[in-house]
Design an enzyme around this catalytic site. Sequence first.
Site, PDB file in Angstrom:
ATOM      1  N   GLU A   1       0.428  -1.244   0.184  1.00 17.18           N
ATOM      2  CA  GLU A   1      -0.045  -0.099   0.402  1.00 17.18           C
ATOM      3  C   GLU A   1       1.098   1.678  -0.555  1.00 17.18           C
ATOM      4  OE1 GLU A   1      -4.298  -2.168   1.832  1.00 17.18           O
ATOM      5  OE2 GLU A   1      -2.963  -0.279   2.864  1.00 17.18           O
TER       6      GLU A   1
ATOM      7  N   GLU B   1      -5.244  -7.854  -0.517  1.00 13.80           N
ATOM      8  CA  GLU B   1      -5.114  -7.985   0.819  1.00 13.80           C
ATOM      9  C   GLU B   1      -6.301  -6.744   0.486  1.00 13.80           C
ATOM     10  OE1 GLU B   1      -2.642  -5.853   3.296  1.00 13.80           O
ATOM     11  OE2 GLU B   1      -4.546  -5.186   4.149  1.00 13.80           O
TER      12      GLU B   1
END
Length: 559
Positions: A182, A271
Amino acid sequence: MTQNHDEPENGERNPLSRRAVLTTLGALPVLGAASVVAATEATAATAVINPSAQRQTIRGFGGMTFAAWIGDLTAAQRETAFGTGEGRLGFSVLRIPVPENQADWSRDVATAKRAIELGASVIASPWNPPANMIETFTRGSQTNAKRLRANMYAAYAQHLNDFNTHMRNNGVNLYAISVQNEPDYAHDWTWWTPAEILKFMRENAGSINTKVIAPESFQYLKNISDPILNDSTALANMDILGAHLYGTQFSNFPYPLFKQKGAGKELWMTEVYHPNSSDSADLWPQALDVGEHIHRAMVDAEFQAYIWWYIRRSYGPMREDGQISKRGAMMAHFARFVRPGYVRVDATANPASNVYVSAYRGGNSTVIVVVNKNTSAVSQQFTVSNTTGSSSVSSWLTDASRTVAPQGTTTMSNGSLTVTLPARSMMTFVTGVTNTPDPTPTPTPTVSPTPGGGTAPRIAYTMNSWNNGFTANISITNTGNTTINGWTLVFTLPSGQSITSGWNATYSPSSGQVSAVNVSHNATLAPGATIDIGFQANHTGNTAKPTAFTLNGIACTVV
């Protein structure tokens, strides 16, 4: 992954909750409560399954362990997570972190090793580079934001290589490693701009000695992956486009540019937790939202892998007591039966309001996964195109009172099956269907094929290799006129090659002369039928193929 502020005592320390950020972005999840149908059983349109219309190859379903933050899985929990029998999740992918400090590199080895032994692939994602490679800067109101120093890109690539080598030396051959978890939601870790990611992918990712995942945007935001897809050098150094789906609307699941530019690349959802991290994973019927979410990820987005955040968590697939949750059951309906190497095939995705269907083909098996979010039962007919004869169909059910419960077997005749989907339920159907007619009533003894007369089994062996590893796919075709009941394929791997994980067969030993033995769902090989098996392996430079195969002692024709 956001470390949820709801549980700071367990290492989930992010001061900004995922929900708060998503609200700011105006991208709340769009899944809502199931709509209501008539009180009596409804009838849906026929769901047509077309096994010849193949879509993406499935790499697996799984979750993450992060021993430093919430503790490791126990030995029993590893069996529950990666085993495929009743009461297991059937996960075939494990995601682990890449710690910035080498002293922490072995924390997740035990779970990773057992996952591989049970047939799973392992990937790894970093949150931060080592401290000496980082500088702080001001990003908006954040005065201590972190980024990789401009002169440390090559050193960071070596850091990822060193972790990969450490894991390999400890019995864990990584399938792939990510550049950054991320990079566009990094309040507590390292930020990367799209330009910085592109620079690294162009100039440094090519030196990484395993498959490379990028960019793992927290919300599948395309502004960070578009530049990679539009740059031929960066794209050549990316093996897997990884994405997270936190609050991503279904309308943003498709990625036209990837379909245009991503030939030969894999597309993984690496995820998510869904729909939140605040409710119990056993809340029903809310857990059905997870079933629909996976369906959309497979059908709308055409992801090849679907990976949850923490495997064991109150909101995750495994409860803290090690038992499978209702959310976990939604994943198990896919993970246990749709194995690595299976291919999604066309199916009527939405034959009735709030009914979602996807289908997969692996060897001689067709798997149909169905979510019924309606408050009443639905009568659903399935038709498998170009199928004759009859076959046995096994099914499993999850509803308010049952969790991936076996429902026995029924019969599919000439590719047609009609079932009742209970209200607010999820079901998986597994059948071995062929394009051959029913056998005649005259009993015929079953024998293995013999050489000559075109009856030698046929083998097609294909490889996809990289620096020190490869995957191999093996198609086995029965060219004889009798059914094979139980099979063992024997071949010799060239020097320096060693199997690390496999699918659709049990492989032993890992090198030298290898025997691949059928698993339960593909033990029967009808005349003219083909099954697909495969494995991942490492090599020391020799990427030659095996030269000869035998099936049940019979020499095979290699094509």
